[in-house]
Design a protein around this motif. Sequence first.
Motif, PDB file in Angstrom:
ATOM      1  N   GLU A   1       0.828  -1.213   0.000  1.00  0.00           N
ATOM      2  CA  GLU A   1       0.000   0.000   0.000  1.00  0.00           C
ATOM      3  C   GLU A   1       0.863   1.264   0.000  1.00  0.00           C
ATOM      4  N   LEU A   2       1.982   1.211   0.710  1.00  0.00           N
ATOM      5  CA  LEU A   2       2.857   2.384   0.761  1.00  0.00           C
ATOM      6  C   LEU A   2       3.478   2.646  -0.604  1.00  0.00           C
ATOM      7  N   LEU A   3       3.953   1.613  -1.254  1.00  0.00           N
ATOM      8  CA  LEU A   3       4.537   1.786  -2.585  1.00  0.00           C
ATOM      9  C   LEU A   3       3.500   2.347  -3.551  1.00  0.00           C
ATOM     10  N   LYS A   4       2.286   1.841  -3.473  1.00  0.00           N
ATOM     11  CA  LYS A   4       1.194   2.347  -4.325  1.00  0.00           C
ATOM     12  C   LYS A   4       0.953   3.832  -4.058  1.00  0.00           C
ATOM     13  N   ALA A   5       0.918   4.215  -2.782  1.00  0.00           N
ATOM     14  CA  ALA A   5       0.716   5.624  -2.417  1.00  0.00           C
ATOM     15  C   ALA A   5       1.860   6.493  -2.941  1.00  0.00           C
ATOM     16  N   CYS A   6       3.079   5.970  -2.904  1.00  0.00           N
ATOM     17  CA  CYS A   6       4.235   6.731  -3.398  1.00  0.00           C
ATOM     18  C   CYS A   6       4.155   6.941  -4.908  1.00  0.00           C
ATOM     19  N   TYR A   7       3.717   5.919  -5.628  1.00  0.00           N
ATOM     20  CA  TYR A   7       3.567   6.058  -7.077  1.00  0.00           C
ATOM     21  C   TYR A   7       2.560   7.143  -7.441  1.00  0.00           C
ATOM     22  N   GLU A   8       1.624   7.418  -6.546  1.00  0.00           N
ATOM     23  CA  GLU A   8       0.596   8.434  -6.804  1.00  0.00           C
ATOM     24  C   GLU A   8       1.108   9.858  -6.621  1.00  0.00           C
ATOM     25  N   VAL A   9       2.276  10.010  -5.998  1.00  0.00           N
ATOM     26  CA  VAL A   9       2.876  11.341  -5.833  1.00  0.00           C
ATOM     27  C   VAL A   9       3.448  11.767  -7.176  1.00  0.00           C
ATOM     28  N   LYS A  10       3.024  12.935  -7.647  1.00  0.00           N
ATOM     29  CA  LYS A  10       3.478  13.416  -8.961  1.00  0.00           C
ATOM     30  C   LYS A  10       4.964  13.743  -8.948  1.00  0.00           C
TER      31      LYS A  10
END
Length: 171
Positions: free
Chosen positions: A44-53
């Motif tokens: 979930e953390l990696l997914k959230a990081c990918y969402e950061v522009k």
Amino acid sequence: MQNIFLINGDITKASVDAIVNAANTRMLGGGGVDGAIHRAAGPELLKACYEVKKVDGKRCPFGDARITSAGNLDARYVIHTVGPIYDKFAHPEEVLASAYRRSLDLALKNDCKSVALPAISCGIYGYPPQEAAQVALEVCRRKEYQSLTMTFYLFGEEMLAIWQSAFNKAE
């Protein structure tokens, strides 16, 4: 400095509002604290990081901070910050101070009361721990952060002793 604590411990076990991650500019995990936080937080953390522009190819520039959800960690947020690579900056202390300030500012902006902090840049980025401790504690003692409970999770008794020495000198 009743609101600043130092312990020899695992930051991924902290039960706080926000855990500060000593990240790299890509924010996709790495070694040291960054890798440990990503492993403990799960996908979930990696997914959230990918969402950061990305801006100019970086999700988080040196001296800045970004906030995401915390995945499986016992925290509401992970605040990712990128400290300086010690020998690559003319004034690494300014970049390190900025990384701590930006992290704590994000914590306040997101109504956090408790924050777990690592020794940013003291691993592979080569920042001398004695100098890093002075910079970090100087920032954390600022009046605007007095409402936060800040706990530094330091790896090993030697690192704890270095930070404790800086802490005692600052009192």
